[in-house]
Design an enzyme around this catalytic site. Structure first.
Site, PDB file in Angstrom:
ATOM      1  N   ASP A 101      20.598 -86.316 -51.777  1.00 48.17           N
ATOM      2  CA  ASP A 101      20.988 -87.434 -52.642  1.00 48.17           C
ATOM      3  C   ASP A 101      20.705 -88.773 -51.966  1.00 48.17           C
ATOM      4  OD1 ASP A 101      21.934 -85.638 -54.494  1.00 48.17           O
ATOM      5  OD2 ASP A 101      24.010 -85.748 -53.778  1.00 48.17           O
TER       6      ASP A 101
HETATM    7  N1  URA Z   1      24.806 -81.339 -51.873  1.00 49.36           N
HETATM    8  C1  URA Z   1      25.032 -82.545 -52.448  1.00 49.36           C
HETATM    9  O1  URA Z   1      25.962 -82.703 -53.209  1.00 49.36           O
HETATM   10  N2  URA Z   1      24.192 -83.549 -52.153  1.00 49.36           N
HETATM   11  C2  URA Z   1      23.158 -83.443 -51.299  1.00 49.36           C
HETATM   12  O2  URA Z   1      22.450 -84.410 -51.053  1.00 49.36           O
HETATM   13  C3  URA Z   1      22.950 -82.188 -50.697  1.00 49.36           C
HETATM   14  C4  URA Z   1      23.768 -81.153 -51.008  1.00 49.36           C
END
Ligand code: URA
Length: 237
Positions: A101
């Site tokens: 993310d």
């Molecule tokens: N899980 C999440 O919620 N975000 C990420 O970036 C990676 C795994």
């Protein structure tokens, strides 16, 4: 030795389906001879022309990036935000292996090897991903157990996970912990904790299979070492 249509697709010229059409239509030459047979095998010594254009077998490259927060893990962003591509050399057309993310930091692999990406991201292959998390509230043992057994989210139930190194900050009412999962669904770690009422305040991936951040600095990249690549491939065998 690789199949001609795959080499054409990997070069970015067109999709594998279209490459097959072009071969059958007699628009592909290998070493100056028209080849119409699908599945013809070529090596990086062969000279391939598609519709008169020279196609090369690109040398494979594998980067490990210590992704900072504030970067998207796509090749471009509709909102003009910074992308992880800004942090690795642009001499080869690499792509992220899965996603992190915008507000997640940590281990992100990038490569121009599509086959490797598929191997690493296929849920069938159970590559472990380990995250260090900071959560709102104090994570109780029962909540941790629920998450580790597999927790029901909106459209699916997660596979087994492991949580360790749980530490409470009783003053701020936050929890630090480490979670290991083998899947990689959208916002998965955040959703798993949110399902028990804990917001993920900080998320950092500290391991992908055998690859860790060692002594890297945030925003830095390095080549994945040959033994790490071998071990990653062994993991999914
Ligand atoms: N899980 C999440 O919620 N975000 C990420 O970036 C990676 C795994």
């Amino acid at each position: 030795m690789e199949r001609l249509q795959k080499v054409i697709a990997n070069s970015g010229y067109t999709s594998r389906r279209k490459a097959e059409d072009l071969i059958v239509q007699g628009k592909v030459k290998v070493n100056d001879k028209i080849v119409t047979e699908l599945g013809t095998k070529v090596t990086n010594k062969d000279i391939i022309h598609v519709e008169g254009k020279l196609i090369g077998i690109e040398e494979k490259v594998y980067y490990l990036l210590y992704k900072p927060e504030g970067y998207v893990s796509t090749t471009n962003d509709e909102f003009g935000r910074k992308t992880v591509m800004d942090l690795v050399p642009s001499t080869k057309r690499v792509y992220p292996v899965g996603r992190l993310d915008y507000d997640t930091s940590g281990v992100l692999l990038l490569t121009n090897d599509g086959e490797f990406t598929n191997l690493m991201t296929s849920p069938k292959n159970h590559v472990e991903k380990e995250y260090s998390v900071k959560l709102s509230g104090l994570l109780r043992k029962e909540e941790s157990t629920r998450i580790c057994r597999g927790i029901k989210l909106d459209t699916y139930t997660t596979k087994k996970a492991r949580i360790k190194d749980v530490a409470y900050n009783k003053k701020n009412l936050t929890t630090l912990a480490t979670i290991t999962i083998t899947e990689g669904k959208y916002h998965q770690v955040k959703k798993m904790f949110e399902a028990t009422g804990h917001k993920v305040l900080k998320l950092k991936r500290i391991r992908f299979g055998v690859v860790t951040l060692d002594n890297m600095r945030i925003g830095e990249y390095r080549l994945v070492k040959p033994y790490e690549l071998r071990q990653l491939r062994v993991l999914v065998k």
